[in-house]
Design a protein around this motif. Structure first.
Motif, short mmCIF file in Angstrom:
data_model
loop_
_atom_site.label_atom_id
_atom_site.label_comp_id
_atom_site.label_asym_id
_atom_site.label_seq_id
_atom_site.Cartn_x
_atom_site.Cartn_y
_atom_site.Cartn_z
N THR A 82 0.81 -1.21 0.00
CA THR A 82 0.00 0.00 0.00
C THR A 82 0.84 1.27 0.00
OG1 THR A 82 -0.20 0.05 2.42
CG2 THR A 82 -1.91 -1.15 1.22
N TYR A 83 2.13 1.15 0.31
CA TYR A 83 2.99 2.34 0.30
C TYR A 83 3.01 2.97 -1.09
CZ TYR A 83 7.16 5.17 -0.13
OH TYR A 83 8.01 6.21 -0.42
N PHE A 84 3.03 2.13 -2.13
CA PHE A 84 3.14 2.65 -3.49
C PHE A 84 1.85 3.33 -3.95
CE2 PHE A 84 6.30 -0.62 -3.03
CZ PHE A 84 7.43 -0.01 -3.56
N ALA A 85 0.71 2.88 -3.43
CA ALA A 85 -0.56 3.49 -3.80
C ALA A 85 -0.90 4.72 -2.97
CB ALA A 85 -1.69 2.45 -3.67
N TYR A 86 -0.44 4.73 -1.71
CA TYR A 86 -0.86 5.79 -0.80
C TYR A 86 0.29 6.52 -0.11
CZ TYR A 86 -5.28 3.41 -1.46
OH TYR A 86 -6.39 2.83 -2.02
N GLY A 87 1.51 6.09 -0.30
CA GLY A 87 2.63 6.72 0.37
C GLY A 87 2.48 6.60 1.88
N ASP A 88 3.01 7.55 2.61
CA ASP A 88 2.85 7.58 4.06
C ASP A 88 1.72 8.53 4.45
OD1 ASP A 88 4.79 5.71 4.79
OD2 ASP A 88 6.39 7.17 4.54
N THR A 89 0.63 8.50 3.69
CA THR A 89 -0.49 9.39 3.96
C THR A 89 -1.52 8.70 4.85
OG1 THR A 89 -1.84 8.64 2.08
CG2 THR A 89 -0.19 10.34 1.63
N PRO A 116 -0.29 -5.80 7.51
CA PRO A 116 -0.96 -6.80 6.67
C PRO A 116 -0.64 -6.72 5.18
CG PRO A 116 -2.49 -5.06 7.27
CD PRO A 116 -1.24 -4.81 8.07
N ASP A 117 -0.02 -5.62 4.74
CA ASP A 117 0.25 -5.48 3.31
C ASP A 117 1.66 -5.88 2.92
OD1 ASP A 117 1.36 -3.32 4.68
OD2 ASP A 117 1.14 -1.95 2.98
N HIS A 118 2.44 -6.43 3.87
CA HIS A 118 3.77 -6.94 3.52
C HIS A 118 3.60 -8.04 2.48
CE1 HIS A 118 7.73 -8.75 3.82
NE2 HIS A 118 8.13 -7.78 4.64
N LEU A 119 4.37 -7.99 1.42
CA LEU A 119 4.20 -8.94 0.32
C LEU A 119 4.30 -10.38 0.79
CD1 LEU A 119 3.77 -9.59 -2.62
CD2 LEU A 119 6.22 -9.16 -3.04
N ALA A 120 5.21 -10.67 1.72
CA ALA A 120 5.33 -12.03 2.23
C ALA A 120 4.05 -12.48 2.92
CB ALA A 120 6.51 -12.14 3.19
N VAL A 121 3.40 -11.57 3.62
CA VAL A 121 2.14 -11.88 4.31
C VAL A 121 1.03 -12.11 3.30
CG1 VAL A 121 0.40 -11.01 5.92
CG2 VAL A 121 2.82 -10.58 6.36
N HIS A 141 -2.60 -4.01 -6.44
CA HIS A 141 -1.35 -3.29 -6.16
C HIS A 141 -0.24 -3.76 -7.12
CE1 HIS A 141 -2.88 -1.36 -2.51
NE2 HIS A 141 -3.58 -2.47 -2.34
N ARG A 142 -0.65 -4.13 -8.32
CA ARG A 142 0.30 -4.67 -9.30
C ARG A 142 1.37 -3.66 -9.68
NH1 ARG A 142 -0.09 -8.74 -13.42
NH2 ARG A 142 2.08 -9.35 -13.83
N ALA A 143 0.99 -2.39 -9.83
CA ALA A 143 1.98 -1.39 -10.24
C ALA A 143 3.13 -1.32 -9.25
CB ALA A 143 1.32 -0.03 -10.41
N GLY A 144 2.79 -1.28 -7.96
CA GLY A 144 3.84 -1.24 -6.94
C GLY A 144 4.67 -2.49 -6.93
N GLU A 187 6.11 9.65 -10.98
CA GLU A 187 5.54 10.53 -9.96
C GLU A 187 5.83 10.08 -8.53
OE1 GLU A 187 1.39 10.70 -10.80
OE2 GLU A 187 1.67 11.53 -12.83
N GLY A 188 6.04 8.77 -8.32
CA GLY A 188 6.26 8.25 -6.99
C GLY A 188 4.95 8.17 -6.22
N PRO A 189 4.98 7.60 -5.01
CA PRO A 189 3.78 7.51 -4.18
C PRO A 189 3.26 8.90 -3.83
CG PRO A 189 5.51 6.07 -3.36
CD PRO A 189 6.14 6.96 -4.38
N PRO A 190 1.96 9.03 -3.55
CA PRO A 190 1.40 10.34 -3.19
C PRO A 190 1.94 10.85 -1.88
CG PRO A 190 -0.22 8.60 -2.84
CD PRO A 190 0.94 7.97 -3.54
N GLU A 191 1.94 12.17 -1.74
CA GLU A 191 2.37 12.80 -0.50
C GLU A 191 1.13 13.14 0.34
OE1 GLU A 191 4.76 16.13 -1.50
OE2 GLU A 191 6.37 14.92 -2.38
N GLU A 192 1.36 13.45 1.61
CA GLU A 192 0.24 13.76 2.51
C GLU A 192 -0.56 14.95 2.01
OE1 GLU A 192 -2.14 12.80 4.39
OE2 GLU A 192 -0.74 12.10 5.93
#
Length: 212
Positions: A82-89, A116-121, A141-144, A187-192
């Motif tokens: 989820t970091y790639f879709a939402y950043g640290d927002t 819960p979004d760790h790829l291994a999990v 979350h394929r793009a990330g 563009e990178g992940p979104p910012e807050e």
């Protein structure tokens, strides 16, 4: 290449284990993991075999240090999807809740020590919980996921092999996916967004990660 449900379950289980922190227990599992992938098609087996060969030839201390330097200290290789879709927002909190709710619906409770979004999990959930929902979470979350794979390959990381195998369990990338990956890379992940109230309780918000 036609993959059966057994192919998917086996591959996702093995991939999940290879994305965990490398310790003596993991090295001890190598013979079992090599045996498990013998029944898989070559696009899944070949990259995992290359990774296992690297593990076997690398001192454990070096392997562990490389893992930490790759996944803990560089945001571009963050294993948290989820970091790639939402950043640290704040919006990321709701996304994390969605993962947790999916696990609970399948009768699984995640240890509070891991997001819960760790790829291994997610791979473990897809292998042993609900393969349909697990696969859908990865596709959402394929793009990330693909950006991690491409970045690891670019830097020559041995974990690129694992991500190659993960990608091979999913449908081929289409035009829309390629565009999403290119956009995320640019563009990178979104910012807050200033002024937004949290979408989830603080305990479900991601912990700060290391620098990129």
């Amino acid at each position: 290449m036609t993959l059966t449900d057994t192919h998917h379950a086996t591959a996702w289980q093995v991939q999940s284990l290879t994305l965990s922190y490398p310790d003596e227990e993991f090295v001890g599992r190598l013979p079992l993991l090599r045996a498990a992938i013998r029944t898989l098609p070559a696009p899944l087996t070949a990259p995992l075999t290359a990774f296992f060969d690297h593990v076997a030839a690398t001192p454990l201390t070096d392997l562990a240090a490389s893992y930490v330097a790759t996944f803990d200290h560089r945001k571009r290789f963050s294993p948290y999807l989820t970091y790639f879709a939402y950043g640290d927002t704040r919006k990321r909190g709701m996304a994390l809740l969605r993962f947790k709710h999916a696990y609970r619906a399948a009768g699984l409770e995640l240890d509070d020590g891991e997001l819960p979004d760790h790829l291994a999990v997610v791979l473990e959930f897809a292998a042993t919980g609900d393969p349909v929902v697990g696969r859908r979470l990865m596709l959402e979350h394929r793009a990330g996921l693909e950006l991690i794979r491409l970045g690891l390959r670019e830097t020559g990381s041995p974990w690129a092999h694992v991500l190659e195998s993960v990608s091979a369990t999913l449908p081929p990338l289409g035009k829309r996916e390629h565009e999403a990956i290119a956009r995320l890379a640019t563009e990178g992940p979104p910012e807050e967004e200033v002024g937004l109230a949290p979408f989830a309780p603080p305990e479900y918000m991601p912990r700060p990660q290391g620098g990129s």
